[in-house]
Design an enzyme around this catalytic site. Structure first.
Site, mmCIF file in Angstrom:
data_model
loop_
_atom_site.group_PDB
_atom_site.id
_atom_site.type_symbol
_atom_site.label_atom_id
_atom_site.label_comp_id
_atom_site.label_asym_id
_atom_site.label_seq_id
_atom_site.Cartn_x
_atom_site.Cartn_y
_atom_site.Cartn_z
ATOM 1 C CD1 TRP A 1 26.678 -23.262 3.378
ATOM 2 C CD2 TRP A 1 27.290 -24.780 4.897
ATOM 3 N NE1 TRP A 1 27.444 -22.628 4.328
ATOM 4 C CE2 TRP A 1 27.834 -23.530 5.263
ATOM 5 C CE3 TRP A 1 27.549 -25.896 5.701
ATOM 6 C CZ2 TRP A 1 28.621 -23.359 6.411
ATOM 7 C CZ3 TRP A 1 28.331 -25.734 6.847
ATOM 8 C CH2 TRP A 1 28.856 -24.482 7.182
ATOM 9 C CG ASP B 1 20.677 -25.506 4.436
ATOM 10 O OD1 ASP B 1 20.218 -24.604 5.177
ATOM 11 O OD2 ASP B 1 21.880 -25.851 4.439
ATOM 12 C CE LYS C 1 25.068 -18.799 8.253
ATOM 13 N NZ LYS C 1 25.149 -20.240 8.115
HETATM 14 C C1 LIG Z 1 25.689 -21.497 7.959
HETATM 15 C C2 LIG Z 1 25.054 -22.537 7.117
HETATM 16 C C3 LIG Z 1 25.012 -23.881 7.515
HETATM 17 C C4 LIG Z 1 25.671 -24.389 8.772
HETATM 18 O O1 LIG Z 1 24.995 -23.997 9.888
HETATM 19 P P1 LIG Z 1 25.431 -24.496 11.351
HETATM 20 O O2 LIG Z 1 24.358 -23.888 12.183
HETATM 21 O O3 LIG Z 1 26.793 -23.949 11.601
HETATM 22 O O4 LIG Z 1 25.417 -25.962 11.363
HETATM 23 C C5 LIG Z 1 24.358 -24.773 6.703
HETATM 24 N N1 LIG Z 1 23.764 -24.390 5.551
HETATM 25 C C6 LIG Z 1 23.811 -23.105 5.137
HETATM 26 C C7 LIG Z 1 23.150 -22.721 3.858
HETATM 27 C C8 LIG Z 1 24.449 -22.142 5.908
HETATM 28 O O5 LIG Z 1 24.482 -20.859 5.511
#
Ligand SMILES: *Cc1c(COP(=O)(O)O)cnc(C)c1O
Length: 360
Positions: free
Chosen positions: A102, A172, A196
């Protein structure tokens, strides 16, 4: 109805109590004669949901008043673009610490917008760890420093964050927001897709210091402009009303359990069960992450050989465990144990791991 033993990485398990309440309110929200999804986003009922979700998030994460809370769409992936578009000033750089897939994607998108550079990376060691803070040297003219606090795919997590930064920290937190307390004042901006730890997919939470809103230039496309969304209280266009409603329910559930500190305790307890199963297996199970960088949210491991890994995954599926295959880019196994995954389900998985080892 029997609930699945759901270890999906995202979208992931939601609290049973949340689903039960949503089921009740789905057809007739607060005697309006309308289901949640049928309410206007300009209605009093939805405005109340929007405000309540924000208030709960503020209370749970102790978000100071000089921070703005936004509910956006486009997933965390759109934030890979919006962050540099709004925050990366011309003539400056943005630093990225790359600790997984990511983070790589975030950097790739930022490079399309401006001068984004990799400051540190653990790629050469297959993303098994988080870099030492001493390796992270941020040029003082940087617009911000970007990190990924939990690496969903590799199963690593930052346990200490860079301190005394002279530039805003952008994080993030898609896969560990609300799993532990966070010191907002050491961050400029955090973002997280909801699917999540916060609810269903469809809504993305962005929390940013109000000073940073000054960087959003009026010439930016409105939908990509933090200031536009802040000025309209996240109601610039039609929001994902159902997702925001679920977010509110999940936050109420988190509050009812005792808040983020309590969740952190539970998360440590759950993760310890699986890491113990790995560490006490004499090498039968091999954890992917280095011990000091282990994630409390995503437990990644392999077995001695591919055949054994497949039969583990096969038997696990037969026994009712869902979502244990590792990400396609890493292979092996991964158990995602976000806030809503009950302790009993993790206990069952630890038992299954121990019995499978004895049988094999
Ligand atoms: C799942 C995830 C993403 C991507 O998320 P989307 O909502 O599918 O764009 C980005 N960063 C992390 C750390 C993730 O776990």
């Amino acid at each position: 109805m029997k609930r699945a033993l759901n270890f999906n990485a995202g979208p992931a398990a939601l609290p049973e109590a949340v689903l039960a309440r949503a089921q009740k309110e789905m057809m007739n929200y607060q005697d309006s004669g309308m289901g949640i999804m049928e309410l206007s986003h300009r209605s009093k009922q939805f405005e109340a949901i929007n405000e309540r979700a924000k208030k709960l998030l503020r209370d749970l994460l102790l978000i100071p008043d000089d921070y703005e809370v936004l509910f956006l769409q486009g997933g965390a992936s759109l934030q890979f673009t919006m962050v540099p578009l709004n925050l990366l000033d011309e003539g400056t750089t943005a630093g990225y610490v790359v600790t997984g897939t990511w983070g790589e994607k975030a950097l790739k998108e930022a490079k399309k917008i401006g001068n984004a550079v990799e400051i540190a990376s653990t790629k050469s060691a297959n993303f098994k760890s988080i870099p030492n803070l001493s390796e992270i040297k941020v040029p003082s003219d940087s617009s911000y420093l970007h990190i990924t606090t939990n690496n969903t795919i590799f199963g690593t997590q930052w346990h200490n964050l860079p301190e005394d930064l002279t530039v805003p920290l952008v994080a993030d937190m898609s896969s560990d927001i609300l799993s532990r307390p966070v010191n907002l004042s050491s961050h400029g901006l955090i973002y997280a897709g909801a699917q999540k730890n916060l609810g269903p997919s469809g809504v993305t939470v962005v929390i940013l210091h109000k000073d940073l809103l000054k960087r959003s230039k009026p010439g930016l496309p409105s939908m990509l402009n933090y200031k536009v969304h802040a000025d309209s209280k996240s109601l610039y266009n039609t929001p994902p009303t159902l997702s925001v409603y679920f977010l509110m329910l999940v936050l109420e559930w988190a509050e009812s359990l005792g808040g983020v500190k309590q969740l952190e305790l539970q998360n440590k307890q759950k993760a310890a069960l699986l890491y113990d199963a790995i560490d006490s297996s004499n090498g039968f199970y091999e954890g992917h992450a280095e011990k000091g960088s282990r994630s409390l949210m995503n437990i990644t491991f392999t077995l001695n050989n591919e055949d054994l890994t497949s039969s583990f995954l096969h038997e696990a599926e037969e026994s009712g465990f869902i979502g244990l295959a590792g990400h396609r880019s890493v292979g092996g196994c991964r158990a995602s144990i976000y806030n809503a995954v009950p302790l009993e389900h993790v206990e069952k998985l630890a038992d299954f791991m121990n019995h499978f080892r004895l049988r094999n």
